[in-house]
Enzyme design. Structure first.
Site, PDB file in Angstrom:
ATOM      1  N   SER A 182       0.893  -1.195   0.093  1.00 37.23           N
ATOM      2  CA  SER A 182       0.091  -0.065  -0.195  1.00 37.23           C
ATOM      3  C   SER A 182       0.982   1.373   0.121  1.00 37.23           C
ATOM      4  O   SER A 182       0.162   2.268  -0.289  1.00 37.23           O
ATOM      5  CB  SER A 182      -0.931  -0.084   1.182  1.00 37.23           C
ATOM      6  OG  SER A 182      -0.298  -0.126   2.537  1.00 37.23           O
ATOM      7  N   CYS A 220       4.209 -11.529  12.628  1.00 40.92           N
ATOM      8  CA  CYS A 220       5.247 -10.883  13.438  1.00 40.92           C
ATOM      9  C   CYS A 220       4.941 -10.266  14.672  1.00 40.92           C
ATOM     10  O   CYS A 220       5.603  -9.429  15.585  1.00 40.92           O
ATOM     11  CB  CYS A 220       6.121  -9.989  12.455  1.00 40.92           C
ATOM     12  SG  CYS A 220       5.182  -8.385  11.983  1.00 40.92           S
TER      13      CYS A 220
END
Length: 390
Positions: A248, A334
């Protein structure tokens, strides 16, 4: 050195060498202790336990040592030397095919609140605590001494990790260089330590990128949340038929294109798209037979865990819907607060919702230069699965 006194019985976790003192465990403290100060931690009876950096918040002290010693130049040099020796022992440091690695991984290297990544002749240092920020110049001085001819520059980058510090400013503490091309497993890439995320590159995916390369031959690859395109150019070296990179961020797409061109100039197999990941997957066809999902942390604190798991399920569900039969999915989290079981259950739910038969080929984690302190299991943050989708 001022002292912090624990409530009776609250020293148990420290006696097991856990490197955090929580604020609720503190009975009282000497007057005049400021955030970032080095303090002694003692029991209710005044017995020594540890030395660490004091800070405001739920984690009140990050333990530097369980020995009653001064935190001076000799201390920093010893800890940095130990970190380097470990990287040499595992073949990461001083490798002619790889000059990119993490030298210091916070609690994993008994230096909580400090991250140091090495990119060629430049070390990028990042503080995650006020104490480490205040010690940055002394640490940098000892780092240069320990690394010797390996290092010419030390760049300090903590504006995003300590944004509330008024005097915070990224910049070179030592040296200064415009050469930001590093080498990972024989592949070159630009490191944006000025404006990039983390220290400029996601060093923790090095071994997982190398694994992906082995699966890429003849595949149509989709690299979601590509950032600097690491998985993309590994896939290309592995012989992928086509590689599409999606992020993005326009800056990330620009850097991905530069990195692909750096390694494969003029190669028309690669295309990059600046697009929202969910929107791209919604509109994508079924042309891909290898998909990488490596999103940023969906949960940065425990209160966001529920919504994060819903996000992982939704994202993986979309990938399961789109991937070709016989395809391979690399999927990651993560988020530190998302455990391996949490993540696996989210992916399991996504597979069931999509109605696909799925087999686990590999269970992935952070590499050896991101060690986990055995007394600090919270340091295990990167989880990944390689899945075969029928």
């Amino acid at each position: 050195m001022k002292q912090i006194y624990l409530k009776r019985g609250k020293e148990e976790s420290l006696l097991r060498f856990h490197p955090w003192v929580f604020s609720g465990a503190i009975q009282h403290a000497d007057e005049g202790i400021a955030e970032g100060d080095i303090v002694r931690v003692v029991t209710a009876n005044g017995d020594f336990i540890a030395v660490g950096h004091y800070q405001q918040g739920s984690i009140a002290v990050r333990v530097l040592t369980f020995s009653d010693v001064d935190i001076d130049a000799r201390f920093w040099a010893s800890r940095l030397s130990s970190a380097l020796r470990m990287r040499q022992a595992i073949g990461i440091a001083d490798n002619p095919q790889n000059n990119t690695y993490r030298l210091v991984h916070g609690e994993g290297d008994n230096l909580p609140g400090l991250i140091i990544d090495v990119y060629g002749k430049t070390a990028v240092m990042q503080a995650h605590s006020i104490g480490m920020h205040l010690c940055r110049k002394q640490i940098a001085e000892q780092l240069v001494g320990v690394m010797g001819s390996r290092l010419e520059n030390v760049y300090y980058k903590s504006e995003t990790t300590l944004p509330f510090m008024e005097e915070m400013q990224n910049g070179f503490i030592y040296g200064g260089s415009d050469d930001n091309v590093a080498l990972e497993n024989g592949l070159k890439f630009y490191v944006d330590w000025l404006r990039g995320q983390k220290t400029g590159f996601f060093v923790d995916q090095r071994e997982n990128r190398a694994l992906l390369e082995r699966f890429a031959k003849g595949k149509s690859v989709l690299n979601m949340f590509c950032y600097t395109g690491g998985f993309s150019f590994y896939a290309m070296r592995g012989g992928a038929r086509l590689v599409h990179s999606v992020d993005s961020s326009a800056k990330a797409i620009e850097l991905t294109n530069r990195n692909v061109e750096l390694n494969f100039p003029g190669d028309e197999r690669h295309q990059a798209y600046c697009e929202d990941a969910f929107k791209y997957l919604e509109q994508a066809g079924d042309q891909y037979d290898l998909i990488i999902l490596d999103p940023p942390a969906f949960a940065k604190h425990r209160g966001a865990l529920h919504n994060a798991l819903k996000g992982y399920t939704r994202l993986n569900n979309k990938a399961f819907q789109k991937i070709q039969p016989g395809g391979i999915l690399f999927t990651f989290s993560c988020s530190q607060v998302v455990t391996k079981d949490h993540f696996r259950n989210a992916v399991f739910t996504a597979a069931a919702q999509a109605g696909r038969k799925v087999r686990i080929l590999h269970q992935l984690h952070q590499p050896a230069d991101h060690p986990i302190n055995i007394y600090h299991p919270e340091g295990e943050y990167l989880k990944g699965l390689v899945l075969y989708v029928e």
